[in-house]
Design a protein around this motif. Structure first.
Motif, PDB file in Angstrom:
ATOM      1  N   MET A  30      -2.517 -20.953  -9.311  1.00  0.00           N
ATOM      2  CA  MET A  30      -2.470 -19.455  -9.108  1.00  0.00           C
ATOM      3  C   MET A  30      -2.738 -18.463 -10.235  1.00  0.00           C
ATOM      4  SD  MET A  30      -1.632 -16.987  -6.835  1.00  0.00           S
ATOM      5  CE  MET A  30      -1.523 -18.033  -5.361  1.00  0.00           C
ATOM      6  N   ILE A  31      -2.381 -18.952 -11.476  1.00  0.00           N
ATOM      7  CA  ILE A  31      -2.648 -18.302 -12.667  1.00  0.00           C
ATOM      8  C   ILE A  31      -4.383 -18.140 -12.758  1.00  0.00           C
ATOM      9  CG2 ILE A  31      -2.827 -18.348 -15.175  1.00  0.00           C
ATOM     10  CD1 ILE A  31       0.133 -19.721 -14.757  1.00  0.00           C
ATOM     11  N   ALA A  32      -4.915 -19.238 -12.499  1.00  0.00           N
ATOM     12  CA  ALA A  32      -6.360 -19.360 -12.552  1.00  0.00           C
ATOM     13  C   ALA A  32      -6.745 -18.191 -11.634  1.00  0.00           C
ATOM     14  CB  ALA A  32      -6.907 -20.674 -12.408  1.00  0.00           C
ATOM     15  N   ARG A  33      -6.570 -18.184 -10.130  1.00  0.00           N
ATOM     16  CA  ARG A  33      -6.748 -17.235  -9.384  1.00  0.00           C
ATOM     17  C   ARG A  33      -6.724 -15.648  -9.746  1.00  0.00           C
ATOM     18  NH1 ARG A  33      -4.451 -18.540  -3.574  1.00  0.00           N
ATOM     19  NH2 ARG A  33      -5.597 -16.913  -3.047  1.00  0.00           N
ATOM     20  N   HIS A  34      -5.523 -15.455 -10.380  1.00  0.00           N
ATOM     21  CA  HIS A  34      -5.191 -14.030 -10.823  1.00  0.00           C
ATOM     22  C   HIS A  34      -6.105 -13.936 -12.047  1.00  0.00           C
ATOM     23  CE1 HIS A  34      -2.029 -12.550  -8.572  1.00  0.00           C
ATOM     24  NE2 HIS A  34      -1.365 -13.802  -8.511  1.00  0.00           N
ATOM     25  N   GLU A  35      -6.485 -14.807 -12.998  1.00  0.00           N
ATOM     26  CA  GLU A  35      -7.413 -14.614 -14.165  1.00  0.00           C
ATOM     27  C   GLU A  35      -8.628 -14.079 -13.347  1.00  0.00           C
ATOM     28  OE1 GLU A  35      -6.902 -18.258 -15.963  1.00  0.00           O
ATOM     29  OE2 GLU A  35      -5.247 -17.543 -17.646  1.00  0.00           O
ATOM     30  N   ALA A  36      -9.207 -14.798 -12.228  1.00  0.00           N
ATOM     31  CA  ALA A  36     -10.456 -14.523 -11.672  1.00  0.00           C
ATOM     32  C   ALA A  36     -10.319 -13.151 -11.030  1.00  0.00           C
ATOM     33  CB  ALA A  36     -10.874 -15.450 -10.859  1.00  0.00           C
ATOM     34  N   PHE A  37      -9.373 -12.911 -10.595  1.00  0.00           N
ATOM     35  CA  PHE A  37      -9.179 -11.522  -9.723  1.00  0.00           C
ATOM     36  C   PHE A  37      -8.948 -10.476 -10.611  1.00  0.00           C
ATOM     37  CE2 PHE A  37      -6.062  -8.375  -8.152  1.00  0.00           C
ATOM     38  CZ  PHE A  37      -6.777  -7.745  -7.222  1.00  0.00           C
ATOM     39  N   ALA A  38      -8.362 -10.527 -11.801  1.00  0.00           N
ATOM     40  CA  ALA A  38      -8.366  -9.556 -12.849  1.00  0.00           C
ATOM     41  C   ALA A  38      -9.699  -9.310 -13.438  1.00  0.00           C
ATOM     42  CB  ALA A  38      -7.283 -10.175 -13.952  1.00  0.00           C
ATOM     43  N   ARG A  39     -10.607 -10.552 -13.691  1.00  0.00           N
ATOM     44  CA  ARG A  39     -11.833 -10.292 -14.111  1.00  0.00           C
ATOM     45  C   ARG A  39     -12.823  -9.500 -13.337  1.00  0.00           C
ATOM     46  NH1 ARG A  39     -11.118 -15.457 -15.842  1.00  0.00           N
ATOM     47  NH2 ARG A  39     -12.342 -16.237 -14.004  1.00  0.00           N
ATOM     48  N   ASP A  40     -12.713  -9.754 -11.863  1.00  0.00           N
ATOM     49  CA  ASP A  40     -13.387  -9.052 -10.937  1.00  0.00           C
ATOM     50  C   ASP A  40     -13.022  -7.478 -10.699  1.00  0.00           C
ATOM     51  OD1 ASP A  40     -14.517 -11.572 -10.376  1.00  0.00           O
ATOM     52  OD2 ASP A  40     -13.574 -11.871  -8.475  1.00  0.00           O
ATOM     53  N   GLY A  70       5.016 -10.399 -10.774  1.00  0.00           N
ATOM     54  CA  GLY A  70       4.014  -9.438 -11.523  1.00  0.00           C
ATOM     55  C   GLY A  70       3.573  -8.412 -10.993  1.00  0.00           C
ATOM     56  N   PHE A  71       2.530  -7.768 -11.637  1.00  0.00           N
ATOM     57  CA  PHE A  71       2.128  -6.399 -11.197  1.00  0.00           C
ATOM     58  C   PHE A  71       0.671  -6.203 -12.004  1.00  0.00           C
ATOM     59  CE2 PHE A  71       4.110  -5.823 -15.424  1.00  0.00           C
ATOM     60  CZ  PHE A  71       3.112  -4.958 -16.018  1.00  0.00           C
ATOM     61  N   TYR A  72       0.038  -5.437 -11.301  1.00  0.00           N
ATOM     62  CA  TYR A  72      -1.379  -4.750 -11.725  1.00  0.00           C
ATOM     63  C   TYR A  72      -1.167  -3.348 -11.724  1.00  0.00           C
ATOM     64  CZ  TYR A  72      -3.560  -9.358 -10.970  1.00  0.00           C
ATOM     65  OH  TYR A  72      -4.098 -10.554 -10.820  1.00  0.00           O
ATOM     66  N   LEU A  73      -1.662  -2.869 -12.848  1.00  0.00           N
ATOM     67  CA  LEU A  73      -1.757  -1.331 -12.902  1.00  0.00           C
ATOM     68  C   LEU A  73      -3.372  -0.957 -12.763  1.00  0.00           C
ATOM     69  CD1 LEU A  73      -0.503   1.296 -13.498  1.00  0.00           C
ATOM     70  CD2 LEU A  73      -0.911   0.875 -16.000  1.00  0.00           C
ATOM     71  N   ILE A  74      -3.567  -0.334 -11.637  1.00  0.00           N
ATOM     72  CA  ILE A  74      -5.187  -0.170 -11.385  1.00  0.00           C
ATOM     73  C   ILE A  74      -5.314   1.619 -11.415  1.00  0.00           C
ATOM     74  CG2 ILE A  74      -5.302  -2.212 -10.166  1.00  0.00           C
ATOM     75  CD1 ILE A  74      -5.420  -0.354  -7.566  1.00  0.00           C
ATOM     76  N   GLU A  75      -6.553   1.719 -11.259  1.00  0.00           N
ATOM     77  CA  GLU A  75      -7.114   3.187 -11.171  1.00  0.00           C
ATOM     78  C   GLU A  75      -8.046   3.329 -10.155  1.00  0.00           C
ATOM     79  OE1 GLU A  75      -8.789   7.045 -13.934  1.00  0.00           O
ATOM     80  OE2 GLU A  75      -9.167   5.081 -14.635  1.00  0.00           O
ATOM     81  N   LEU A 110       0.332  -2.173  -8.418  1.00  0.00           N
ATOM     82  CA  LEU A 110       0.515  -3.285  -7.250  1.00  0.00           C
ATOM     83  C   LEU A 110       1.592  -4.258  -7.653  1.00  0.00           C
ATOM     84  CD1 LEU A 110      -3.342  -3.923  -6.892  1.00  0.00           C
ATOM     85  CD2 LEU A 110      -2.096  -2.089  -5.905  1.00  0.00           C
ATOM     86  N   LEU A 111       2.592  -4.071  -6.870  1.00  0.00           N
ATOM     87  CA  LEU A 111       3.910  -4.911  -7.349  1.00  0.00           C
ATOM     88  C   LEU A 111       3.839  -5.996  -6.419  1.00  0.00           C
ATOM     89  CD1 LEU A 111       6.402  -2.008  -7.492  1.00  0.00           C
ATOM     90  CD2 LEU A 111       5.001  -3.137  -9.450  1.00  0.00           C
ATOM     91  N   ILE A 112       3.662  -7.351  -7.080  1.00  0.00           N
ATOM     92  CA  ILE A 112       3.490  -8.725  -6.441  1.00  0.00           C
ATOM     93  C   ILE A 112       4.948  -9.319  -6.192  1.00  0.00           C
ATOM     94  CG2 ILE A 112       2.417 -10.697  -6.478  1.00  0.00           C
ATOM     95  CD1 ILE A 112       0.419  -9.422  -8.398  1.00  0.00           C
ATOM     96  N   TYR A 113       5.294  -9.507  -4.905  1.00  0.00           N
ATOM     97  CA  TYR A 113       6.550 -10.033  -4.476  1.00  0.00           C
ATOM     98  C   TYR A 113       6.380 -11.374  -3.658  1.00  0.00           C
ATOM     99  CZ  TYR A 113       8.689  -5.896  -5.460  1.00  0.00           C
ATOM    100  OH  TYR A 113       9.350  -4.715  -6.150  1.00  0.00           O
ATOM    101  N   GLU A 114       6.884 -12.729  -4.171  1.00  0.00           N
ATOM    102  CA  GLU A 114       6.591 -13.873  -3.507  1.00  0.00           C
ATOM    103  C   GLU A 114       8.108 -14.526  -3.792  1.00  0.00           C
ATOM    104  OE1 GLU A 114       2.669 -16.130  -3.639  1.00  0.00           O
ATOM    105  OE2 GLU A 114       2.811 -15.140  -5.510  1.00  0.00           O
ATOM    106  N   ASP A 115       8.299 -15.465  -3.049  1.00  0.00           N
ATOM    107  CA  ASP A 115       9.391 -16.644  -3.099  1.00  0.00           C
ATOM    108  C   ASP A 115       8.959 -17.392  -4.466  1.00  0.00           C
ATOM    109  OD1 ASP A 115      11.267 -18.273  -3.345  1.00  0.00           O
ATOM    110  OD2 ASP A 115      11.333 -19.008  -1.274  1.00  0.00           O
ATOM    111  N   GLY A 169      -1.441  -4.857 -16.556  1.00  0.00           N
ATOM    112  CA  GLY A 169      -0.711  -5.970 -15.590  1.00  0.00           C
ATOM    113  C   GLY A 169      -0.390  -7.244 -16.346  1.00  0.00           C
ATOM    114  N   ALA A 170       0.695  -7.920 -15.613  1.00  0.00           N
ATOM    115  CA  ALA A 170       0.950  -9.069 -16.212  1.00  0.00           C
ATOM    116  C   ALA A 170       1.966  -9.810 -15.028  1.00  0.00           C
ATOM    117  CB  ALA A 170       2.038  -8.498 -17.454  1.00  0.00           C
ATOM    118  N   GLY A 171       1.991 -11.120 -15.363  1.00  0.00           N
ATOM    119  CA  GLY A 171       3.056 -12.113 -14.644  1.00  0.00           C
ATOM    120  C   GLY A 171       4.384 -11.871 -15.282  1.00  0.00           C
ATOM    121  N   LEU A 172       5.192 -12.190 -14.506  1.00  0.00           N
ATOM    122  CA  LEU A 172       6.482 -12.138 -15.108  1.00  0.00           C
ATOM    123  C   LEU A 172       7.249 -13.264 -15.037  1.00  0.00           C
ATOM    124  CD1 LEU A 172       7.924  -8.714 -13.164  1.00  0.00           C
ATOM    125  CD2 LEU A 172       6.930  -8.933 -15.424  1.00  0.00           C
TER     126      LEU A 172
END
Length: 116
Positions: free
Chosen positions: A26-36, A79-84, A5-10, A44-47
């Motif tokens: 936004m980092i906090a939202r991504h940390e929660a999303f990753a846990r969920d 950033g990106f997520y690698l998911i199954e 999942l490749l994340i593109y934003e300005d 995955g990681a932010g760049l």
């Protein structure tokens, strides 16, 4: 099957400071999303911003190194997520939940499995 999942934003939306309130939220939202995501999240990681990018380009068999991504776009890969996921529909359902600050896109790409 694995998906990126490749994340593109300005990236300008977040400002120049690493400790900007919008970026920290936004980092906090991504940390929660990753846990969920639980076990569906393989990695995955932010760049860092595009100003820190270096590109190795091949032209006519010659490899050269350049500062920057050299892409004229309004959105940058942040950033990106690698998911199954069992299939594309399941991967798209996850992609719809990826946090974005405003306008942006999440590109869903199946991975080509390489032999061990």
């Amino acid at each position: 099957m694995y998906y990126a999942l490749l994340i593109y934003e300005d990236e300008a939306v977040y400002g120049e400071e690493r400790d900007s309130p919008l970026l920290q939220a936004m980092i906090a939202r991504h940390e929660a999303f990753a846990r969920d995501l639980g076990a569906a999240r393989v990695g995955g990681a932010g760049l860092t911003g595009v100003a820190s990018a270096t590109t190795v380009r091949t032209t006519g068999g010659i490899k050269t190194v350049h500062d920057g991504p050299f892409a004229e776009t309004k959105e940058q890969l942040g950033g990106f997520y690698l998911i199954e996921a069992p299939d594309l529909e399941a991967a798209l359902a996850i992609a719809r939940q990826v946090p974005l600050a405003a306008n942006g896109a999440v590109e869903v790409r199946p991975l080509i499995e390489m032999p061990g």
